[in-house]
Motif scaffolding. Structure first.
Motif, PDB file in Angstrom:
ATOM      1  N   MET A  31       7.281  44.439  71.666  1.00 17.81           N
ATOM      2  CA  MET A  31       6.684  45.133  72.798  1.00 17.81           C
ATOM      3  C   MET A  31       5.244  45.484  72.452  1.00 17.81           C
ATOM      4  SD  MET A  31       9.009  45.266  75.080  1.00 17.81           S
ATOM      5  CE  MET A  31       8.076  46.309  76.193  1.00 17.81           C
ATOM      6  N   TYR A  32       4.507  45.680  73.502  1.00 15.18           N
ATOM      7  CA  TYR A  32       3.101  46.005  73.303  1.00 15.18           C
ATOM      8  C   TYR A  32       2.703  47.078  74.294  1.00 15.18           C
ATOM      9  CZ  TYR A  32      -1.938  45.494  73.386  1.00 15.18           C
ATOM     10  OH  TYR A  32      -3.277  45.735  73.339  1.00 15.18           O
ATOM     11  N   CYS A  33       1.987  48.069  73.831  1.00 17.98           N
ATOM     12  CA  CYS A  33       1.559  49.145  74.717  1.00 17.98           C
ATOM     13  C   CYS A  33       0.103  48.941  75.095  1.00 17.98           C
ATOM     14  CB  CYS A  33       1.713  50.503  74.021  1.00 17.98           C
ATOM     15  SG  CYS A  33       0.983  51.850  74.983  1.00 17.98           S
ATOM     16  N   HIS A  34      -0.135  48.929  76.380  1.00 17.75           N
ATOM     17  CA  HIS A  34      -1.511  48.738  76.836  1.00 17.75           C
ATOM     18  C   HIS A  34      -2.354  50.002  76.670  1.00 17.75           C
ATOM     19  CE1 HIS A  34      -1.400  44.699  78.462  1.00 17.75           C
ATOM     20  NE2 HIS A  34      -0.154  44.938  78.812  1.00 17.75           N
ATOM     21  N   GLU A  35      -1.692  51.119  76.551  1.00 16.70           N
ATOM     22  CA  GLU A  35      -2.449  52.361  76.417  1.00 16.70           C
ATOM     23  C   GLU A  35      -2.979  52.545  74.990  1.00 16.70           C
ATOM     24  OE1 GLU A  35      -2.122  54.127  80.335  1.00 16.70           O
ATOM     25  OE2 GLU A  35      -3.431  54.337  78.598  1.00 16.70           O
ATOM     26  N   CYS A  36      -2.017  52.478  74.030  1.00 20.55           N
ATOM     27  CA  CYS A  36      -2.427  52.806  72.665  1.00 20.55           C
ATOM     28  C   CYS A  36      -2.381  51.596  71.745  1.00 20.55           C
ATOM     29  CB  CYS A  36      -1.556  53.932  72.097  1.00 20.55           C
ATOM     30  SG  CYS A  36       0.149  53.396  71.827  1.00 20.55           S
ATOM     31  N   HIS A  37      -2.085  50.420  72.338  1.00 23.33           N
ATOM     32  CA  HIS A  37      -2.119  49.167  71.581  1.00 23.33           C
ATOM     33  C   HIS A  37      -1.055  49.123  70.497  1.00 23.33           C
ATOM     34  CE1 HIS A  37      -6.586  48.435  72.757  1.00 23.33           C
ATOM     35  NE2 HIS A  37      -5.934  49.101  73.677  1.00 23.33           N
ATOM     36  N   ASP A  38      -0.091  49.954  70.632  1.00 22.98           N
ATOM     37  CA  ASP A  38       0.962  49.959  69.614  1.00 22.98           C
ATOM     38  C   ASP A  38       1.900  48.773  69.849  1.00 22.98           C
ATOM     39  OD1 ASP A  38       3.523  52.328  68.550  1.00 22.98           O
ATOM     40  OD2 ASP A  38       2.365  50.814  67.453  1.00 22.98           O
ATOM     41  N   GLU A  39       2.602  48.396  68.799  1.00 26.00           N
ATOM     42  CA  GLU A  39       3.577  47.320  68.907  1.00 26.00           C
ATOM     43  C   GLU A  39       4.875  47.757  68.255  1.00 26.00           C
ATOM     44  OE1 GLU A  39       1.956  43.531  67.537  1.00 26.00           O
ATOM     45  OE2 GLU A  39      -0.018  44.300  68.107  1.00 26.00           O
TER      46      GLU A  39
ATOM     47  N   ASP B 161     -15.680  50.207  86.181  1.00 28.71           N
ATOM     48  CA  ASP B 161     -14.706  49.959  87.241  1.00 28.71           C
ATOM     49  C   ASP B 161     -14.175  48.534  87.199  1.00 28.71           C
ATOM     50  OD1 ASP B 161     -17.012  49.195  89.878  1.00 28.71           O
ATOM     51  OD2 ASP B 161     -17.289  49.254  87.703  1.00 28.71           O
ATOM     52  N   LEU B 162     -14.897  47.687  86.540  1.00 28.85           N
ATOM     53  CA  LEU B 162     -14.432  46.309  86.476  1.00 28.85           C
ATOM     54  C   LEU B 162     -13.439  46.107  85.353  1.00 28.85           C
ATOM     55  CD1 LEU B 162     -17.152  43.620  87.078  1.00 28.85           C
ATOM     56  CD2 LEU B 162     -14.883  43.820  88.069  1.00 28.85           C
ATOM     57  N   GLU B 163     -13.396  47.069  84.497  1.00 24.95           N
ATOM     58  CA  GLU B 163     -12.654  46.790  83.282  1.00 24.95           C
ATOM     59  C   GLU B 163     -11.511  47.748  83.060  1.00 24.95           C
ATOM     60  OE1 GLU B 163     -15.545  46.872  80.325  1.00 24.95           O
ATOM     61  OE2 GLU B 163     -16.350  44.905  80.815  1.00 24.95           O
ATOM     62  N   ARG B 164     -10.396  47.181  82.883  1.00 27.08           N
ATOM     63  CA  ARG B 164      -9.215  47.882  82.425  1.00 27.08           C
ATOM     64  C   ARG B 164      -9.068  49.268  83.009  1.00 27.08           C
ATOM     65  NH1 ARG B 164      -9.431  48.153  76.230  1.00 27.08           N
ATOM     66  NH2 ARG B 164     -11.671  48.293  76.465  1.00 27.08           N
ATOM     67  N   PRO B 165      -8.892  49.365  84.273  1.00 22.78           N
ATOM     68  CA  PRO B 165      -8.744  50.699  84.848  1.00 22.78           C
ATOM     69  C   PRO B 165      -7.590  51.446  84.184  1.00 22.78           C
ATOM     70  CG  PRO B 165      -8.126  48.970  86.427  1.00 22.78           C
ATOM     71  CD  PRO B 165      -8.739  48.301  85.242  1.00 22.78           C
ATOM     72  N   HIS B 166      -6.596  50.697  83.763  1.00 22.70           N
ATOM     73  CA  HIS B 166      -5.504  51.321  83.025  1.00 22.70           C
ATOM     74  C   HIS B 166      -5.357  50.616  81.704  1.00 22.70           C
ATOM     75  CE1 HIS B 166      -4.501  53.484  86.608  1.00 22.70           C
ATOM     76  NE2 HIS B 166      -4.560  52.357  87.281  1.00 22.70           N
ATOM     77  N   GLY B 167      -6.476  50.411  81.100  1.00 23.41           N
ATOM     78  CA  GLY B 167      -6.406  49.735  79.820  1.00 23.41           C
ATOM     79  C   GLY B 167      -6.152  48.248  79.999  1.00 23.41           C
ATOM     80  N   GLN B 168      -6.231  47.807  81.225  1.00 25.20           N
ATOM     81  CA  GLN B 168      -5.952  46.405  81.449  1.00 25.20           C
ATOM     82  C   GLN B 168      -7.008  45.839  82.378  1.00 25.20           C
ATOM     83  OE1 GLN B 168      -2.571  45.483  83.771  1.00 25.20           O
ATOM     84  NE2 GLN B 168      -2.024  43.749  82.483  1.00 25.20           N
ATOM     85  N   HIS B 169      -7.298  44.653  82.159  1.00 30.14           N
ATOM     86  CA  HIS B 169      -8.304  44.010  83.004  1.00 30.14           C
ATOM     87  C   HIS B 169      -7.785  43.852  84.427  1.00 30.14           C
ATOM     88  CE1 HIS B 169     -10.902  40.874  84.555  1.00 30.14           C
ATOM     89  NE2 HIS B 169     -11.779  41.399  83.732  1.00 30.14           N
TER      90      HIS B 169
END
Lengths: 484, 153
Positions: free
Chosen positions: A34-42, A88-96
């Protein structure tokens, strides 16, 4: 951290026809990462579930061989340039924002995601894109590789470039300032590559990608590229020369991958342009390809090259021929009524342009070479070609026989015999080659005056008189290349 | 197309009829006089003997200031005829920069016949065929005859 991931991915690669299935918990080697988009944890899914054990976020994703969310992040983090300017173009929730956007989602031929990243930099806009492409053995076997490989990449690139064009300053010329691109292996695929070293040859259409990941029974490709567009020619940034700009190398690869190697074109018809090439042309980046060549001009064989050369020669068919005669010269041509001497031995003659018979007394136009035609007919011809339709001798004065009484043609070979800056094209033939800047510097400069050209020059000398300065060099070039 | 050009094409047609190179026939349509159909037999002394070829000659609207365009509608294995659906022939006096208005269609027809007898490999539009013609004449003749059998009967 890497080891489990490798296991997971190579597992999926051994089952290319069944994209990562649901958990196989009882077999640790196939555990989902698994991968977390918020904290980049795996973490392992079977250990901590779908929620991030680190930050508690639910914005997580299963890492799959076809879609590794970390790829985006890695690329992001790899760049020094700051994200702040276009938050605003980038990763509004840590994601493109384009992360889930699959421009060819409906296409059965495509399977991979595409990632675009845009960043505003002081000099312009930087873009990074990644394409994934898997090719099944059936596609390879059926020879559809080109198409299969082609279209998603094209479309993806089209979408990307359209976005660029939209973001670019209107009116300002966009240009490629640099960047990098290479086909690259994704993660553990490297391990597989050794097992199938000849994969590149097996699929000619895809071998152009400089790197390719493979999967047993299938092929997987990743193209990663980034480019920087500056707002204008004065934009900051190092301009990388056309010969070594990596983006051009990438594009070359893409173009080759997209264009089938049998680049034959119909005679007389335009070379069928690679769609990519058309895209570049459309957004006004003509200088994109090394040497400024049109992208469609890539060739793969001597024959294809010959075809292109002959096509170019046809397009410039009149390139060798003299240009139009000057209207004033045409107006000055002798007009006279046809007399008995001008008729042929059979006592009749015709204008060889319109093939109408001409009678005695009818007014015709005679050229310096003494060939005559209907005034109207020959004017049409001369307005495009300064040649006699019969013998190709030009009508302009500098092509007329030299007038021995013209003082400007007499004895001015001695340097300094006339004021500096006064040019004497008429003297060229006598002592050799000169330039308009320096008409007298000639005799002992072999590099300017090769043997061959000097011989030809001598032959042409009588017809290249110097009455018209502006005609000097051009006329002599014409004599050299165009008049027979 | 100007009246003068039409007149000239009419005259040229008359001239061709009066002085037709052997083995040729022109289909001339007065309603569409800028497009001639030529039926030509392969010259007896050539690899194309026994073949019947259909050609088109198109007169551009700038004729006679621009050359007519010759194309083989019947496929032919020849270094000077493009091996595609156009079958273009573009050399010698047919080349835009070599064309001059006094040239006539009848000389174009003669040029075509001469080229069937003696291909001009140095001014080829099909380099591979030209190469074969120069280096491997036997193979060339075999292919040319083969194509005649296949396409030009």
């Amino acid at each position: 951290m890497d080891r489990p991931e490798q296991q997971s991915q190579s597992q999926s690669q051994s089952q290319p026809q069944q994209p990562q299935q649901q958990p196989q918990q009882n077999r640790p080697a196939q555990r989902d990462m698994m991968y977390c988009h918020e904290c980049h944890d795996e973490w392992y899914r079977d250990e901590h579930g779908l929620t991030c054990p680190e930050c508690g976020s639910e914005f997580t994703e299963i890492i799959e061989a076809e879609h590794d969310p970390r790829a985006d992040e890695v690329m992001f983090d790899g760049h020094e340039d700051d994200d702040e300017s276009m938050p605003d173009l980038e990763r509004p929730h840590g994601q493109h924002p384009l992360h889930q956007h699959n421009p060819w989602g409906g296409s059965p031929e495509s399977d991979g995601p595409i990632n675009f990243q845009f960043r505003q930099t002081p000099g312009g806009i930087a873009i990074t894109s990644t394409f994934y492409r898997s090719i099944s053995p059936e596609e390879i076997g059926s020879g559809h590789t080109h198409h299969a490989h082609n279209h998603p990449v094209m479309e993806g690139f089209a979408a990307m470039l359209n976005s660029i064009a939209g973001l670019g300053r209107p009116g300002a010329q966009q240009r490629q300032e640099g960047g990098q691109g290479q086909g690259q292996n994704q993660g553990p695929a490297q391990g597989e590559q050794g097992a199938q070293p000849t994969e590149g040859q097996a699929t000619p259409g895809t071998s152009a990608g400089s790197g390719s990941g493979t999967m047993p029974g299938g092929h997987r490709f990743t193209y990663t590229s980034s480019a920087r567009l500056s707002g204008g020619p004065e934009g900051p940034g190092v301009h990388i020369g056309p010969g070594d700009d990596p983006i051009e190398i990438l594009l070359g690869q893409l173009l080759r991958a997209g264009g089938p190697p049998q680049g034959h074109h119909q005679h007389g018809a335009p070379v069928p342009l690679n769609p990519l090439a058309a895209i570049f042309a459309n957004i006004g980046m003509p200088g994109f390809i090394p040497g400024g060549a049109a992208p469609g001009d890539f060739v793969y064989s001597q024959e294809a090259l010959d075809r292109i050369i002959s096509q170019m020669m046809e397009q410039n068919a009149t390139g060798n021929a003299p240009g139009p005669a000057k209207q004033e010269d045409i107006a000055k041509l002798t007009k006279k009524p046809v007399d008995i001497e001008m008729l042929g031995p059979e006592g009749h003659a015709e204008c060889s342009i319109c093939m109408e018979e001409v009678n005695i007394g009818e007014e015709v136009t005679q050229l310096p070479c003494r060939h005559w035609f209907h005034g109207q007919c020959v004017t049409m011809w001369l307005s495009e070609h300064d040649t006699c339709p019969h013998c190709r001798q030009g009508i302009s004065k500098h092509d007329a026989p030299q007038d021995p009484q013209d003082p400007s043609n007499q004895g001015n070979t001695g340097a300094g015999s006339s004021a500096p800056g006064h040019q004497m094209p008429g003297s060229f033939g006598i002592s050799g080659e000169g330039t308009t800047e320096n008409p007298f510097l000639v005799a002992d400069t072999p590099e300017q005056n090769g043997q061959g050209s000097s011989n030809i020059e001598q032959q042409n000398q009588p017809s290249s008189s110097g009455e018209h300065h502006q005609g000097g060099l051009g006329a002599r070039l014409r004599n050299l290349f165009g008049s027979d | 197309m100007s009246a003068g050009a039409k007149k000239r094409i009419m005259r040229e047609y008359g001239e061709c009829m009066a002085d037709m190179p052997p083995g040729m026939k022109i289909n001339f349509d007065e309603k569409n006089m800028t497009e001639w159909e030529i039926h030509m037999d392969g010259p007896e002394d050539s690899m194309y003997a026994g073949g019947h070829f259909l050609l088109k000659i198109m007169f551009p609207s700038e004729y006679p200031f621009k050359p007519p365009v010759v194309s083989f509608k019947t496929k032919i294995y020849h270094p000077n005829v493009s091996n595609d659906d156009k079958g273009s022939m573009c050399l010698g006096l047919l080349r835009p920069d070599e064309w001059k208005p006094p040239n006539k269609v009848v000389s174009v027809l003669r040029l075509i016949q001469t080229l069937l007898t003696e291909p001009n490999a140095d001014d080829a539009i099909e380099p591979s065929i030209a190469n074969e013609y120069k280096e491997n004449r036997k193979e060339f003749e075999k292919n040319a005859k083969d194509w005649v059998k296949r396409y030009a009967k």
